[in-house]
Structures are given as C-alpha cells and as structure tokens.
Design an enzyme around this catalytic site. Structure first.
Site, short mmCIF file in Angstrom:
data_model
loop_
_atom_site.label_atom_id
_atom_site.label_comp_id
_atom_site.label_asym_id
_atom_site.label_seq_id
_atom_site.Cartn_x
_atom_site.Cartn_y
_atom_site.Cartn_z
N HIS A 63 -61.16 -36.50 1.70
CA HIS A 63 -62.51 -36.02 1.57
C HIS A 63 -62.70 -34.50 1.12
CE1 HIS A 63 -61.59 -33.92 5.36
NE2 HIS A 63 -62.65 -33.54 5.28
N CYS A 193 -60.46 -31.05 9.55
CA CYS A 193 -60.76 -31.50 8.35
C CYS A 193 -60.12 -30.36 7.56
CB CYS A 193 -62.37 -31.53 8.20
SG CYS A 193 -63.17 -29.89 8.97
#
Length: 639
Positions: A63, A193
């Site tokens: 992502h 992340c």
C-alpha cells in the site's frame, strides 16, 4: 555551510481531485508529522511514479512505495488511508526495492471498488518525508482537478541535509512501548504500515501516552480507527519485528480487519490478486510471446501447404526460435513473478528450470515412466512446459518458505543452504503435490467433457467454448490434449479440437475489438499483436496482456466463445490435424474430399465466432474507462 537550493518537480501519481493534507482523515499525515505533501482523491486505479529516482522501499502490504531522487529527496506514495489493514489485497505493485524508476512510469494499481467495499478511503498521499531536514518548501499548482503524470508541485530545498538522527535499538524501544501500552495482556493484535505500529488494544485507557511520546525514537502517538498508533518513522520494520519477538507471533494480526470482510469478499479479492499477479508477471514477455505466436502460425501454414517440411533444417531452426519462449516460460515467469511477489528471482528461475528439466519432461510424456514414487509417495509426472499457474504458485509460496528457512538456518549458513533448500521444497510441492492434483482434476474434467460430447455435441461445444480458456489459466486443459491426440492418431480427426480452435478465435476477436476501440496507443499496439498471435493459435498474449487485465473483456469473450462452440457442435465441424484458429484452416479440409461441407462449417463457425467476440466486446465488453491511464490528446479513430 552550503546554502544552495535545488528544485524538484513532482507529478500527480493518479488522476483525481487534489486536496490539502490537513483535510484528510489521518492525523499523522494531516498533522505534517511525515513531512510536506499533498493528497489526491483518485478517479482511476493506476498509480504512476511522481518523481525519477530509486525505489527504496515497498510495503509488505503493497500500500506504499518509497522513492529517493538523485538530489536526495525522499518521496513516499501512500495508497489509501488505513489500507494496511487490507493486507495488500486491493494493490499490485509493479516495481521492487532497488529499481530505478522514471517520473510517469507505472508504479502500482489500486482496486478502488475493493477499497471502497472495505469502507476505506482510497486517497493517495504523496509526502516528502525528509522535507524538514532539507528545509524544503512545497509550492502547489493552482489546478485542483488533475490528470496523472501532470506537474502538481515544486519542492524547493537545500542541498545539504541535517545530520542523521541517532539510531535507536529496536529491542530497546519495543520493550518500553509494550510496557506502556499495558503489556501483552492488553494487546489483541498489532500490525504496522510504513511509519506506524498499529496496536489493537483491549483497553486504550490503560496506555500511558505521555510516557510513549517521551521515548527516544518515537515521533508521536495517535489514536484513530480503533487503533493505538505509535509513529516511529522509517525504523518501523525493525521495531515491529522486535515487538512481535517479545509478544509472540500470535499477536501479528489485525482482528478487526479480518472480521470486516466476508468470506466472499476475501475470495473475490484473492482471485483478483492472483489474476493481477499472473498478468503482471506475464507483461514483460507479452511482446515476444505475441511475435513467437505469429511465427508459429506462419510455420503451421507453410507446413500445412507443404511449402516447408517439418524435417528440414530451416523448419528446425525457425521452430526453435518460435517455440523457445513458450518452452522456457516457467523459467521466465519464475523471475518476473518473484519480483512481483517478493520472493527470490534466481531461486524461482531454478525452480522453473527444474519443472522443465528434459529428463522429467521426457518421463512425463511416456506412460511407462509418468507414474513414479518419491520417497514412497506416488507421483504423476506432468510436463510443465508453457505452463503459467504452477510457477506463480511457487513464487507466492517462496516468500513464506524463505522466511521460514531463515528462522531455522543460522546466518553464516544461509547463503548456501537457504537457496537450495527453498528450490528443493518448492519443486517438490509443485511436482509431488500440485502436479498430481492438477492431473486428477484435468482428467476428471476431460472424462466429463467427453461424456457430455457423446451425449450432445452442441452442449459440449457450449461448455468447452465457454470454459476452456479458464482451464488453460489453471493448467487443467492438459486432460483434453491426450483425447485430441488419440482421436487424431486412431480416427484421423477430432471434433473436440475443432471446438478448442474456436476458443482461440474468440480470445483473438476480443482483443481485436480492444485494438479497434481504444485510444491508448500502447494498448492498441499490444492488442493488434496479441490478436494476430491468437489467430495463429497462441492465446497467451491476448489472455494475460489484455483480456484478463480488463476482466469484463475476458468474460464477454468467453460468452462469445461458448456460443461459437455451440455452433461448432451443431454443425459437427471436424478437425484433421493438431492445428487450429484462423491460420490453421488447412486442418479443416477433409482428406479426399477437399473444400466440402466440413470446411464450410469451419468458415461459418470460426468467422461467426470472430464476429460475435469482436462485436460483443466492442459494444459491451470494453471502454477506455477500464484503462487506468489518462487518454492522450489525439484525434479519435475514424470509424
């Protein structure tokens, strides 16, 4: 001190509506903690590199991508908000760490519908993560509605950089963070992340936020989306590993994200991801596959009309040139698929070479040696030449196998034992496990299809026409090939091969429609080549280069193919050689009869299918809205 300034032009990574970072629903980016930047709400899923530079990082969940420019600016392209929870399912990254990219080069793709269905924002965020160190200022263009690859900002920063921040030992940082959030007893799961540890806590009130914020190496703490987020910047990978080492691997999960998706959504996303990987892995070789397919078609025509003998040296060399790409396809895909999935390209190339090792291929082709045992395990050898699906599975498994091997093999032995053990394990999984499974399924399907054909040629033509190319994708079509060969050898003809020929024409007609309709030059050029290859009997360029990429094209083409197969069955079109599609028309001339009823049936069924597939896809199956790139400014094609 050198106070010279340098400018960096940043392009829009996606088409859409620009918005200020401060307005997005992510306190870390909105608060400027990650640096100056901008956000775009995308209208299409293709993501392009905003700058020229070196890829320094690709998130494991695909992502986010980091790029460092030649002048030292560090650019982060973050796809969506809180999309790390989706475990990479809506994303496909087309670059790998260490790659050099040019501004405007395709970087990744996003499945906007899947992101929206997961109730996440698809906002694409672009930030200069070292903007503070570079004393950089960002000057945005006035235009808010942007086309991808158009200039959107200029970053002006100093050439000299601030001294690097002191390194913090991940283990030393992990322990006080765990203690301050209430210990393992207060943790339900943790993911990360590009910049943050994302804890799922049982009781967020137990966390000592001020204590964590004061820790050296912690940038900030944010609570959002049901997560307790500890921002640590670029050392997040190491800190996360240390946290999991101390908590235990059972905490490496996102319980809320898993429950948020239904089994059907997960299955659909997994299927889309698999197709995306297959098409992405095939893209580097689509051009040469199309050219090789055309050359094979020309050779088939020359030999069909006895212009060239299959025993001549000319045929031998030209056939080797045309066939080599297909024969060694598992080796090539081992490299390309490994790069897309993050496994070792060299190891996967070796696995591909093992699958097509000459002695194994030769043994698989003889009934006396196709059934062997490995350490007492009955194994049916299969020829993997020209195959796609098995090596893709191996590349996917390679990530986990290598990771497991590194846990048990000491560091000083890894360079020798990890590669060979990985190749051994992956090869055995495919040859001993997946190969026999595919064989059983394909033989069962072949027997069922043969029974249906004996019951009703029309029904059989409809089913084979509609599903044969799906069988090709998963390698299940091999069960039909022996039936065709046996029919040709014993009876001199094969009705089933005539139906298989229809499926090639349908895929070619579909990609022909794309070539006629699209205004994108690169797609048009690829589609023309893929169509010619399909009409020569090689559908891989059409399948993996265009039709599967734009899924509706493949579905509509399969419907046209089913109708063409139905027509072939009704007309009882017969085939007299191991050839087909449009270039293989000599194989439909009945020996001793010539251009009789069977050849007329061939013309009706094949060219009828061509019209159906081309028309269906042109009017219902494709539009340039499916193409995730801006349409160039050119005049539309004349009708």
């Amino acid at each position: 001190m050198n106070t010279q300034f340098v400018n960096l032009t940043i392009s829009a990574p996606v088409s859409g509506q620009r918005q200020a970072l401060a307005t997005i629903d992510d306190p870390v980016f909105a608060g400027g903690m990650m640096g100056a930047g901008f956000a775009i709400t995308p209208v299409s899923g293709q993501v392009y590199a905003p700058v020229t530079g070196k890829v320094t990082m690709v998130a494991g969940t695909r992502h986010a991508v980091g790029i460092q420019t030649p002048d030292g600016f560090e650019i982060l392209v973050h796809l969506g908000i809180d999309t790390v929870e989706l475990q990479g399912q809506p994303f496909q990254v087309q670059v790998a760490t260490g790659d050099q990219v040019q501004a405007g080069q395709p970087l990744a793709t996003m499945d906007l519908k899947a992101i929206t269905a997961a109730k996440k924002a698809a906002t694409v965020i672009t930030v200069i993560t070292n903007s503070v160190a570079r004393h950089a200022q960002l000057f945005l263009t006035e235009k808010r509605t942007l086309e991808a690859q158009a200039p959107v900002a200029v970053c002006c920063g100093r050439l000299n950089t601030a001294p690097p921040a002191a390194d913090h030992a991940p283990a030393d940082l992990a322990a006080p963070i765990i203690a301050a959030i209430g210990g393992a007893a207060n943790v339900r799961g943790v993911i990360h992340c590009m910049t943050r540890l994302r804890f799922y806590l049982k009781d967020a009130q137990q966390a000592q936020t001020a204590t964590i914020q004061a820790l050296p190496g912690v940038i900030n703490v944010v609570q959002a989306g049901g997560q307790y987020q500890v921002v640590v910047g670029q050392i997040v990978d190491s800190v996360y590993d240390a946290v999991i080492d101390q908590l235990g691997s059972q905490y490496a999960r996102a319980p809320q994200a898993v429950r948020a998706q239904t089994w059907w959504a997960r299955l659909r996303n997994a299927a889309s991801a698999m197709i995306a990987v297959m098409t992405a892995a095939m893209m580097p070789v689509i051009g040469i596959l199309a050219g090789s397919g055309i050359l094979k078609g020309i050779l088939a025509a020359l030999t069909g009309f006895d212009v060239l003998s299959v025993h001549s040296g000319t045929y031998l060399l030209l056939n080797a040139i045309a066939d080599a790409t297909f024969y060694f396809l598992p080796v090539i895909l081992g490299v390309t698929a490994a790069k897309k999935l993050g496994s070792n390209p060299i190891v996967l190339a070796i696995v591909g070479a093992i699958l097509i090792y000459p002695q194994l291929v030769s043994a698989a082709g003889r009934s006396a040696t196709a059934y062997v045992t490995f350490l007492g395990i009955p194994t049916h050898l299969v020829s993997y030449t020209s195959s796609v699906f098995p090596i893709i599975v191996a590349a996917w498994l390679g990530v986990y196998v290598e990771r497991a091997l590194k846990r048990v093999i000491p560091l000083y032995l890894r360079s020798v034992f990890v590669p060979i053990c990985e190749a051994l394990i992956l090869s055995l999984i495919i040859i001993v496990g997946l190969g026999p499974l595919i064989t059983m399924l394909s033989q069962a399907l072949a027997s069922w299809i043969l029974a249906v054909y004996n019951f009703s040629p029309a029904l059989s033509g409809f089913l084979i026409g509609g599903f044969y190319q799906v069988m090709v994708i998963f390698g299940l079509h091999w069960g039909l090939i022996p039936i065709v060969i046996n029919d040709l050898a014993t009876n001199g003809h094969s009705y089933i091969n005539a139906i298989l020929s229809i499926t090639m024409v349908a895929q070619g007609g579909a990609v022909l429609a794309v070539a006629l309709k699209t205004r994108h030059q690169r797609l048009r050029e690829l589609s023309w080549a893929a169509a010619l290859s399909a009409f020569c009997g090689i559908t891989e360029p059409a399948l993996y280069g265009v039709n599967l990429k734009y899924k509706r094209v493949f579905v509509v083409a399969s419907i046209a193919s089913a109708l063409g197969g139905l027509l072939t069955g009704v007309l009882r079109v017969d085939n007299y050689a191991m050839s087909g599609a449009l270039i293989g028309f000599p194989a439909f001339i009945t020996p001793g009869v010539g251009l009789g009823p069977n050849f007329i049936g061939y013309l009706i069924s094949h060219y009828g299918t061509l019209l159906l597939a081309t028309g269906f896809v042109y009017w219902f199956g494709f539009s340039d809205r499916l193409v995730d790139e801006p349409v160039p400014n050119r005049q539309p094609l004349k009708a």
